[in-house]
Design a protein around this motif. Structure first.
Motif, PDB file in Angstrom:
ATOM      1  N   PHE A 194       0.895  -1.174   0.000  1.00  0.00           N
ATOM      2  CA  PHE A 194       0.000   0.000   0.000  1.00  0.00           C
ATOM      3  C   PHE A 194       0.926   1.216   0.000  1.00  0.00           C
ATOM      4  O   PHE A 194       2.123   1.074   0.273  1.00  0.00           O
ATOM      5  CB  PHE A 194      -0.936  -0.013   1.230  1.00  0.00           C
ATOM      6  N   ASP A 225       4.157   3.807   8.521  1.00  0.00           N
ATOM      7  CA  ASP A 225       3.301   2.642   8.287  1.00  0.00           C
ATOM      8  C   ASP A 225       3.603   2.169   6.878  1.00  0.00           C
ATOM      9  O   ASP A 225       3.428   2.926   5.919  1.00  0.00           O
ATOM     10  CB  ASP A 225       1.819   3.008   8.441  1.00  0.00           C
ATOM     11  N   ASP A 236       2.812  -5.612   6.546  1.00  0.00           N
ATOM     12  CA  ASP A 236       2.159  -4.379   6.999  1.00  0.00           C
ATOM     13  C   ASP A 236       2.633  -4.155   8.431  1.00  0.00           C
ATOM     14  O   ASP A 236       2.394  -5.000   9.283  1.00  0.00           O
ATOM     15  CB  ASP A 236       0.636  -4.568   6.936  1.00  0.00           C
ATOM     16  N   THR A 238       3.826  -0.912  11.503  1.00  0.00           N
ATOM     17  CA  THR A 238       3.921   0.505  11.864  1.00  0.00           C
ATOM     18  C   THR A 238       4.878   0.681  13.040  1.00  0.00           C
ATOM     19  O   THR A 238       4.821  -0.089  14.004  1.00  0.00           O
ATOM     20  CB  THR A 238       2.542   1.068  12.278  1.00  0.00           C
ATOM     21  N   GLU A 329      -2.648  -3.525  16.009  1.00  0.00           N
ATOM     22  CA  GLU A 329      -2.195  -2.164  15.727  1.00  0.00           C
ATOM     23  C   GLU A 329      -2.983  -1.082  16.460  1.00  0.00           C
ATOM     24  O   GLU A 329      -3.672  -0.284  15.827  1.00  0.00           O
ATOM     25  CB  GLU A 329      -2.198  -1.899  14.214  1.00  0.00           C
ATOM     26  N   GLU A 343       2.376  -1.342  15.150  1.00  0.00           N
ATOM     27  CA  GLU A 343       1.717  -2.473  14.488  1.00  0.00           C
ATOM     28  C   GLU A 343       2.699  -3.569  14.121  1.00  0.00           C
ATOM     29  O   GLU A 343       3.724  -3.320  13.506  1.00  0.00           O
ATOM     30  CB  GLU A 343       1.053  -1.969  13.184  1.00  0.00           C
TER      31      GLU A 343
HETATM   32 MN    MN Z   1      -0.377  -0.625   8.614  1.00  0.00          MN
END
Ligand code: MN
Ligand code: MN
Length: 366
Positions: A194, A225, A236, A238, A329, A343
């Motif tokens: 992302f 993030d 993914d 953070t 998270e 996270e």
């Molecule tokens: Mn994230």
């Protein structure tokens, strides 16, 4: 092809009297077939009959890649000048005959594509929905899938390492994002899962803020993030770090989020429910009086997509089981002041969990 997943799919087809399954979501096609591709507006489709051999339908320019992937069955291509649906319908008729009941992905298939099939197969029943089945299958990851998620996690750790070195007063958020992605690309990471978020100071108080010309300032927190895709599997993670010495207030908010994150992560084991995990983290944050500033769920499943099942949210009484993979998270976002989120994505073992990312969660001062 993922034999195990396809045989699970066929079990479901058999008990729902489905004779043909049409997988249309490219990430789900990758999940079943092993061929990972983003066809954009062109059509990529996977047809799996209950008994005969399946086939993959792909844009002509991707046929060779599909054949070179782990997909061992036929690949049918089409040219931009051809009508893909005429070819698909002819292939289905030739191979299997008109289906009695075709399962489609109701959560993903767009109406005009469905309409082309419905117009061609007027007596076919399209009531069976593949979407919940795929969500159910994706709840549990195999050891091989966990290994791919571990690899994706380690490139996220690498991204943090690159990014933290760039934290200094005067650097813009977007320049840090650009450097991280440039360095990763040079090291062979083709895709982020992302758009990378680097948010400094009060900007981090928006859970989905976007990085821009805002600069990092001394005595501010900076939220990272980010995630990568490795062999079709996502990471993914953070981290929130400090530029220079954090204020007592920033430190206090950080410590609360860390306590919530660690408590929830330590509580993960088979048997606990998603709602219970969310509550463990939320109780910590509420206990310090910041409950209203933790304004999203605790976590989400991760795999070939960035958000899948299970959803770690209040009201979800789904029991956590071995093989599930999801994020933990928690965050606190004080508008115009400070934002902290921490996270990790984890996989559930028989008596606990192991995170995919290893970057320290102690407050790093840069
Ligand atoms: Mn994230
Ligand atoms: Mn996440």
């Amino acid at each position: 092809m993922n034999q195990e997943k396809v045989s699970e799919l066929r079990k479901w087809m058999s008990s729902n009297q489905v004779d043909l399954a049409y997988v249309s979501d490219p990430s789900h096609i990758a999940y079943f077939s092993g061929f990972d591709s983003n066809p954009m507006e062109r059509i990529l489709a996977l047809f799996i009959p209950l008994e005969k051999d399946p086939f993959l339908f792909a844009p002509g320019l991707e046929v060779e890649d599909a054949k070179a992937s782990s997909w061992a069955y036929d690949v049918i291509g089409y040219l931009d000048s051809e009508d893909p649906w005429a070819i698909i319908v002819a292939e289905i008729n030739k191979r299997y005959g008109a289906p009695k009941k075709m399962a489609i992905e109701k959560g993903q298939l767009v109406l005009d594509r469905y309409q082309r099939l419905a117009d061609a197969f007027t007596s076919t029943d399209f009531s069976a929905d593949l979407t919940p089945l795929v969500q159910q299958l994706q709840l549990y990851k195999t050891e091989e899938e966990c290994q791919l998620l571990v690899e994706a996690g380690s490139t996220a750790d690498l991204a943090f390492e690159i990014g933290f070195k760039l934290v200094k007063a005067g650097a813009t958020e977007e320049s840090i994002v650009a450097e991280i992605e440039y360095e990763l690309k040079k090291q062979g990471v083709k895709e982020m899962s992302f758009p990378t978020e680097v948010l400094a100071g009060p900007n981090a108080a928006s859970p989905h803020g976007s990085p821009g010309k805002n600069t990092v300032k001394e005595n501010e927190l900076v939220l990272f993030d980010l995630g990568t895709i490795v062999n079709g599997y996502c990471s993914d993670a953070t981290r929130t770090v400090a530029c220079g010495k954090p204020t007592d207030h920033q430190k206090k908010i950080y410590d609360i989020v860390l306590e919530a994150q660690l408590k929830a992560q330590e509580a993960v084991k088979p048997g606990i429910t998603a709602a219970e995990l969310d509550k463990i983290a939320r109780d910590v944050i509420e206990g310090y009086g910041y409950g209203e500033y933790f304004n999203h769920r605790l976590g989400h499943g991760i795999g070939t997509t960035i958000h899948e099942f299970p959803s770690i949210v209040g009201g979800n009484d789904m029991e956590i089981k071995e093989g599930m993979c999801f994020s933990i998270e928690p965050g606190i976002y004080l508008p115009n002041d400070v934002g902290v989120r921490i996270e990790d994505c984890i996989f559930v073992t028989k008596d606990g969990c192991i995170p995919f990312t290893k970057t320290s969660k102690e407050l790093i001062i840069l």
